[in-house]
Design a protein around this motif. Structure first.
Motif, PDB file in Angstrom:
ATOM      1  N   GLN A 411       0.841  -1.197   0.000  1.00  0.00           N
ATOM      2  CA  GLN A 411       0.000   0.000   0.000  1.00  0.00           C
ATOM      3  C   GLN A 411       0.877   1.248   0.000  1.00  0.00           C
ATOM      4  N   TRP A 412       0.581   2.189  -0.916  1.00  0.00           N
ATOM      5  CA  TRP A 412       1.291   3.463  -1.008  1.00  0.00           C
ATOM      6  C   TRP A 412       0.344   4.597  -0.648  1.00  0.00           C
ATOM      7  N   THR A 413       0.881   5.618   0.006  1.00  0.00           N
ATOM      8  CA  THR A 413       0.118   6.812   0.327  1.00  0.00           C
ATOM      9  C   THR A 413       1.009   8.025   0.088  1.00  0.00           C
ATOM     10  N   ASP A 448      -3.313  14.184  -3.105  1.00  0.00           N
ATOM     11  CA  ASP A 448      -3.610  13.319  -1.957  1.00  0.00           C
ATOM     12  C   ASP A 448      -4.000  11.958  -2.524  1.00  0.00           C
ATOM     13  N   THR A 450      -3.529   7.548  -3.076  1.00  0.00           N
ATOM     14  CA  THR A 450      -3.196   6.218  -2.568  1.00  0.00           C
ATOM     15  C   THR A 450      -3.058   5.279  -3.761  1.00  0.00           C
ATOM     16  N   SER A 631      -1.771  12.890   3.598  1.00  0.00           N
ATOM     17  CA  SER A 631      -1.452  11.574   3.051  1.00  0.00           C
ATOM     18  C   SER A 631      -1.851  10.456   3.970  1.00  0.00           C
ATOM     19  N   TYR A 632      -1.821  10.669   5.277  1.00  0.00           N
ATOM     20  CA  TYR A 632      -2.315   9.676   6.221  1.00  0.00           C
ATOM     21  C   TYR A 632      -2.535  10.354   7.555  1.00  0.00           C
TER      22      TYR A 632
END
Length: 647
Positions: A411-413, A448, A450, A631-632
């Motif tokens: 998973q990328w953010t 922003d 994912t 982003s998170y």
């Protein structure tokens, strides 16, 4: 009574004298008898001498060790072994076997351990060779002429070695084999008294050591001091490295480093109590010049790297790390699809501060970023690039990136905000007939996003999230505007007069990625001459393009097609064409008018212009700091609690 006391005293004295005599004589015949009774595959010649008091030691003209099936494990001639009873007691309680001295005129041995650490050697205190065995510790190793065959799966070491000790104590070794799957050759030489493997309490003084490790097209050399070889105890000296890639250099030592172009590195290397330090490091990676100070702590369950990286980096030198150095495996594609080595991110942790004076983007069309500061935190397979701050063409970019390899696919953010970037300084477009800097202004951007993926292509093909770009106080080339609108008459006039720039009322793109496809919700470029609207999509999942550019004129023109442009095809093969329906309508009108009178056909291409009100961009955009934090959640941005902070 007195007689009895005297008799007992005489007997005791005789016993002591007898023990002392036997101790002085080395208990003849006892050592071979004990070796046979121990049933551990030990064989001693009959002249072996065993001393048990004050200075415990064994002397033998020949000593052999065999495995359970009688296979030869070692054979030595003119042997002297020394130990302490406290060490043997600790070994009986589970500690590694420790010998204070191993000396032999000649030695041939075969050392093997399987993946579970089991060996045929009788080094387990229980005598059960199916149990895991630790490497024996030898404070002093003096072998006049020795050979060894090594196959140690826990260390992932295989090879053949030769070693010798000169009369003055000078020690040297030569190993040819493999370490962690890489071919290598090791040459080492040291002064007198260098231990092979020693515990921390040995208190051995450092001695001069020179070592050179050669692997494929790389070389690692060290010159300094150490008090033991295999565990590099009290190591301190100069390190020089040359290799095909940082990844190749780190792999034999179980250090996770990115794939890079060829690298050279130098610095002061120190090691004590499981902590390695590389100070004053100077490195050249491809065309990048880097420096830093680093610490590598091998004591935790997952080793931890910390430190500070400085210097200038060329982005192209990280191309191998992201798979951009190889062509895509699928024909007709441009996005790199070679998988990243993500499992290796779970073999260690890291906390590294990065302070670059410049990040060169690797193309003359884009200005470098300067400076660039970011904190790299890797913990339990989660990589965070925190507190990113970069100078970019008079503005700044801030944000954060997270990669979680614990889930499949990874998973990328990404959260990124750009403010105040002068686009004419950053994007260096060829001008030719256009005005210098055909597009100017201050860019604001908020992303922003994912995504999931094991390669750049997978990641880009799964992007999801909003994107917003806006150009403040912008200007655009007049000739470029007329070219997009296919205004032939005005374009010719501007070209003859000389190109000038028009103030922009608004230049904005706002849209959203969904499953790798970007669909603009709003995409407009507006000035006093024309309004240009853009719709359609760019799809990174299949790398397809389908965009439509429509210009609405605001002024009169004698000769214009005013036909929407279509950009279609793929990223590898984009195609620009006029929209057939609109162009066909003008052609039919021209034919009809030409049937009445030939000059009248030109009337179909006359455009009186439209009363299009100026567009004002929405200025309600989130601040850069908010975009970078988006982003998170904030709780996930907290620095990791394990390990010390980077120095």
């Amino acid at each position: 009574m007195r007689f009895a006391i005297k008799a007992v005293g005489a007997a005791a004295l005789a016993l002591v004298a007898g023990v002392a005599g036997m101790e002085w004589a080395g208990w003849p015949g006892v050592a071979p008898w004990l070796a046979t009774r121990a049933d551990r595959g030990l064989q001693l010649d009959g002249d072996a001498r065993l001393h048990l008091l004050l200075d415990p030691r064994l002397q033998a003209s020949r000593l052999a060790v065999t495995g359970p099936a009688g296979e030869p494990l070692a054979e030595a001639g003119t042997v002297l072994l020394k130990w302490r009873w406290a060490d043997l007691w600790a070994w009986r309680r589970g500690a590694p076997l420790r010998l204070r001295l191993v000396q032999a005129e000649r030695l041939q041995l075969a050392w093997q351990r399987d993946a579970d650490g089991r060996t045929a050697w009788p080094v387990q205190p229980s005598g059960q060779r199916q149990e895991r065995a630790e490497l024996p510790q030898i404070d002093h190793l003096i072998i006049r002429d020795g050979q060894a065959s090594l196959d140690d799966q826990p260390l992932r070491l295989r090879g053949d070695a030769r070693f010798s000790t000169a009369a003055d104590g000078h020690w040297q070794a030569d190993l040819q084999g493999q370490l962690r799957g890489q071919q290598l050759a090791l040459k080492a030489e040291a002064g007198a008294g260098l231990a092979l493997l020693a515990p921390a309490d040995a208190g051995l003084p450092p001695v001069q050591l020179r070592a050179e490790l050669t692997q494929r097209e790389g070389r690692l050399s060290f010159e300094g001091t150490a008090s033991s070889l295999l565990d590099a105890r009290a190591l301190d000296g100069r390190l020089e490295v040359r290799g095909r890639s940082l990844a190749d250099i780190g792999r034999p030592f179980n250090i996770t480093l990115p794939r890079t172009p060829p690298v050279t590195l130098s610095g002061r290397l120190q090691h004590a109590a499981g902590v390695w330090q590389l100070g004053g490091a100077q490195a050249r990676v491809g065309q990048s010049q880097l420096a830093g100070d680093f610490y590598f702590d091998t004591r935790p369950a997952r080793p931890q790297l910390s430190g500070l990286l400085r210097g200038g980096l060329r982005l192209a030198d990280l191309g191998p790390a992201v798979g951009a150095d190889t062509r895509p495996s699928r024909p007709g594609r441009v996005l790199p699809d070679r998988p990243w080595d993500l499992p290796s991110l779970r073999t260690m942790d890291a906390r590294v501060a990065v302070a670059l004076n410049q990040l060169d983007l690797g193309t003359p069309k884009l200005a470098p970023l300067s400076p660039v500061n970011v904190s790299l935190v890797l913990e339990d397979g989660v990589l965070d690039l925190q507190h990113l701050h970069a100078g970019i063409a008079g503005g700044e970019a801030t944000g954060a990136v997270r990669l979680d390899t614990r889930v499949a696919p990874p998973q990328w953010t990404l959260g990124l905000g750009v403010r105040g970037m002068a686009i004419e300084q950053w994007l260096r477009l060829p001008t030719r007939a256009l005005a210098d800097d055909p597009v100017t202004g201050r860019l604001r951007a908020d992303l922003d996003l994912t995504g999931r993926g094991r390669s750049p292509a997978e990641l880009l093909g799964s992007l999801d999230g909003p994107v917003r770009l806006q150009l403040d106080k912008g200007q655009i080339s007049h000739l470029l505007t007329e070219a997009v609108g296919l205004d032939l008459a005005q374009g010719l006039a501007v070209w003859l007069r000389g190109d000038r720039k028009l103030m922009l009322n608004c230049a904005e793109l706002a849209g959203r990625f969904k499953a790798g496809a970007l669909r603009p919700r709003t995409a407009v470029v507006d000035n006093r001459d024309s309004r240009i609207d853009i719709d359609g999509r760019i799809n990174f999942a299949d790398e397809s393009l389908d965009l439509r550019l429509k210009a609405q004129p605001k002024d009169f023109s004698l000769l214009t097609l005013r036909t929407p442009l279509r950009v279609q095809g793929t990223l590898a093969d984009p195609r620009v064409a006029l929209e057939g329906k609109a162009l066909g309508g003008k052609a039919i009108a021209a034919i009809a008018l030409g049937a009445l009178a030939s000059p009248a056909a030109l009337l179909a291409f006359v455009d009186p212009g439209e009363d299009v009100p100026p567009v004002r961009c929405d200025t309600a955009a989130p601040p850069a700091a908010a975009a970078s934090a988006a982003s998170y959640p904030a709780a996930r941005q907290q620095p990791a609690s394990r390990g010390k902070a980077a120095p």
